[in-house]
Write an enzyme that holds these catalytic residues in place. Structure first.
Site, PDB file in Angstrom:
ATOM      1  N   PRO A 145       1.498  16.114   0.432  1.00  0.00           N
ATOM      2  CA  PRO A 145       2.827  15.571   0.743  1.00  0.00           C
ATOM      3  C   PRO A 145       3.853  16.092  -0.263  1.00  0.00           C
ATOM      4  O   PRO A 145       3.576  16.165  -1.461  1.00  0.00           O
ATOM      5  CB  PRO A 145       2.634  14.051   0.579  1.00  0.00           C
ATOM      6  CG  PRO A 145       1.156  13.822   0.642  1.00  0.00           C
ATOM      7  CD  PRO A 145       0.523  15.063   0.093  1.00  0.00           C
TER       8      PRO A 145
ATOM      9  N   ASP B 272      -3.502   7.956   6.603  1.00  0.00           N
ATOM     10  CA  ASP B 272      -4.658   7.952   5.698  1.00  0.00           C
ATOM     11  C   ASP B 272      -4.307   7.392   4.337  1.00  0.00           C
ATOM     12  O   ASP B 272      -5.171   6.845   3.638  1.00  0.00           O
ATOM     13  CB  ASP B 272      -5.232   9.368   5.554  1.00  0.00           C
ATOM     14  CG  ASP B 272      -4.346  10.292   4.753  1.00  0.00           C
ATOM     15  OD1 ASP B 272      -4.614  10.483   3.564  1.00  0.00           O
ATOM     16  OD2 ASP B 272      -3.395  10.855   5.324  1.00  0.00           O
ATOM     17  N   GLN B 273      -3.034   7.477   3.935  1.00  0.00           N
ATOM     18  CA  GLN B 273      -2.654   7.009   2.605  1.00  0.00           C
ATOM     19  C   GLN B 273      -2.657   5.490   2.483  1.00  0.00           C
ATOM     20  O   GLN B 273      -2.743   4.958   1.371  1.00  0.00           O
ATOM     21  CB  GLN B 273      -1.268   7.550   2.237  1.00  0.00           C
ATOM     22  CG  GLN B 273      -1.222   9.058   2.066  1.00  0.00           C
ATOM     23  CD  GLN B 273       0.130   9.541   1.591  1.00  0.00           C
ATOM     24  OE1 GLN B 273       0.572   9.204   0.486  1.00  0.00           O
ATOM     25  NE2 GLN B 273       0.816  10.326   2.405  1.00  0.00           N
TER      26      GLN B 273
ATOM     27  N   GLN C 102      -1.493   9.761  -6.049  1.00  0.00           N
ATOM     28  CA  GLN C 102      -2.440   9.147  -5.111  1.00  0.00           C
ATOM     29  C   GLN C 102      -3.675   8.603  -5.810  1.00  0.00           C
ATOM     30  O   GLN C 102      -4.140   7.507  -5.505  1.00  0.00           O
ATOM     31  CB  GLN C 102      -2.869  10.162  -4.047  1.00  0.00           C
ATOM     32  CG  GLN C 102      -1.960  10.239  -2.848  1.00  0.00           C
ATOM     33  CD  GLN C 102      -2.539  11.124  -1.743  1.00  0.00           C
ATOM     34  OE1 GLN C 102      -3.732  11.407  -1.707  1.00  0.00           O
ATOM     35  NE2 GLN C 102      -1.683  11.561  -0.836  1.00  0.00           N
TER      36      GLN C 102
ATOM     37  N   HIS D 109      -8.459  13.279   7.767  1.00  0.00           N
ATOM     38  CA  HIS D 109      -8.196  12.606   6.490  1.00  0.00           C
ATOM     39  C   HIS D 109      -8.351  11.093   6.635  1.00  0.00           C
ATOM     40  O   HIS D 109      -8.916  10.429   5.757  1.00  0.00           O
ATOM     41  CB  HIS D 109      -6.778  12.933   6.003  1.00  0.00           C
ATOM     42  CG  HIS D 109      -6.674  14.218   5.262  1.00  0.00           C
ATOM     43  ND1 HIS D 109      -6.482  15.423   5.888  1.00  0.00           N
ATOM     44  CD2 HIS D 109      -6.741  14.496   3.932  1.00  0.00           C
ATOM     45  CE1 HIS D 109      -6.421  16.382   4.986  1.00  0.00           C
ATOM     46  NE2 HIS D 109      -6.589  15.848   3.791  1.00  0.00           N
TER      47      HIS D 109
END
Length: 374
Positions: free
Chosen positions: A139, A307-308, A109, A330
């Site tokens: 995750p 959120d990613q 990430q 998040h």
């Protein structure tokens, strides 16, 4: 001429909203990519204990290696850091290892945005990420492999190759993941995702390593039973049980990932990780309930993906709009930090029924853009 604004330190309060490691990763990734030095106070102040853990230290150091950056305060337990990025020159071949079961997916990430953009075509960057592959509070590697990365390829044209060399479970870690990240020379395209479409199939894998196969089978059966109780047709459900060989996993553990695939190409996930004292039935039931919860709100992405993708919506050229379920802390944190760092503007339309439309006017980032703000 070099702008003094570009070199002014951006001050970030690490206690905002989610107040954990995700804020840290987003801020550091954007600092490296945009060449904006940052200072973060109150690092992980909403966690017990607060401050940096080994995995955060490894992630920051990985980003620093990518951009030839300088850091201050990056050590175990630190609650204040400074990150001063240098120049990103691709491709890179790097290894990150927290020496613990810290999540490999969280290392990806923080590093992925930094490796995406090049001023000219070049070979892919190669990452070797060591640590935990299936852990709580992050995750699972299966989620990254089957939901996050396919989304990035389908909607942003980013084609990251990921290979799981060996799985690593808590508390030993020991997992090894290889990633190949080909850079792009143009801005990311905007994404518009407003209609999920009906669910066509729910695929899944319940897996264990260093444990009896029957535990994976019990996870699988519990997940299937919960989905059936939630109104899912039995012909839609296709879940496998897997036991890894000794060479495929380090330590013992397990987990399950469920993926609901829709007619419009959306993939909604539900997952859970085995932990000591948790029955396999509870693990399978948790994953199925999480999937059902995400399907109820008619969002096009699940609660872990929303959120990613915030960073990438902000970096894209043009307006993106994505329909989601209720916003997580998040996501609210990611929006706040991304707006602060990029200048992109997000808009939220929160419907009383539970769904939310997240839209963003992206900055159209390229390496040429980067040179303009320096």
């Amino acid at each position: 001429m070099t702008s003094t604004v570009a070199h002014a330190l951006v001050h970030i309060d690490g206690s905002f909203c989610e107040g954990g490691g995700q804020l840290l990763r987003n801020a550091v990734a954007l600092s490296a990519l945009l060449s904006k030095p940052i200072s973060i106070a109150n690092v992980r102040s909403n966690r017990k204990p607060p401050g940096l853990r080994k995995q955060h230290e490894a992630g920051i150091n990985l980003a620093a290696a990518i951009c030839a950056g300088e850091t201050e305060g990056v050590h175990f337990g630190s609650t204040s850091i400074t990150f001063k990025p240098g120049k990103i020159e691709l491709p890179k071949t790097l290894t990150a290892d927290p020496g613990t079961a810290g999540s490999t997916t969280l290392l990806l990430q923080v590093s992925l945005p930094c490796l995406l953009f090049s001023s000219s075509p070049t070979a892919p960057s190669l990452l070797t990420l060591r640590g935990g592959t299936n852990a709580t509070q992050a995750p699972q590697i299966d989620y990254t492999q089957h939901i996050f990365l396919p989304f990035m390829k389908r909607h942003f044209g980013v084609d990251v190759a990921l290979k799981i060399q060996r799985r690593g479970y808590f508390p030993k870690g020991g997992g090894v993941v290889f990633c190949s990240v080909p850079p792009i020379t143009e801005a990311l395209p905007p994404v518009t995702l407003m209609e999920r479409g009906p669910v066509q199939v729910i695929r899944g894998e319940a897996r264990v390593g260093g444990l009896p196969y029957i535990l994976a089978e019990r996870m699988k059966n519990a997940a299937r039973a919960r989905l059936l109780a939630g109104g899912i047709s039995p012909t839609t459900i296709k879940i496998d049980a897997v036991r890894e060989t000794q060479e495929q996993a380090f330590g013992s553990g397990g987990g399950i990932l469920l993926c609901a695939e829709t007619s419009n190409g959306c993939v909604i996930g539900g997952s859970s990780v085995s932990t000591k004292g948790k029955a396999p039935e509870e693990v399978g039931d948790e994953a199925a309930e999480e999937l059902l919860r995400n399907l109820r709100h008619d969002g096009c992405v699940d609660e872990h993906l929303q959120d990613q993708i915030i960073i990438f919506m902000a970096l894209a050229k043009g307006r993106s709009a994505v329909k989601t379920g209720p916003l997580t802390d998040h996501t609210r944190t990611a929006i706040k930090i991304t707006e602060q760092m990029t200048g992109a503007t997000f808009h939220l339309e929160e419907d009383p029924s539970g769904f939310v439309i997240i839209s963003c006017d992206g900055i159209g980032f390229t390496c040429q853009y980067s040179n303009l703000i320096k």
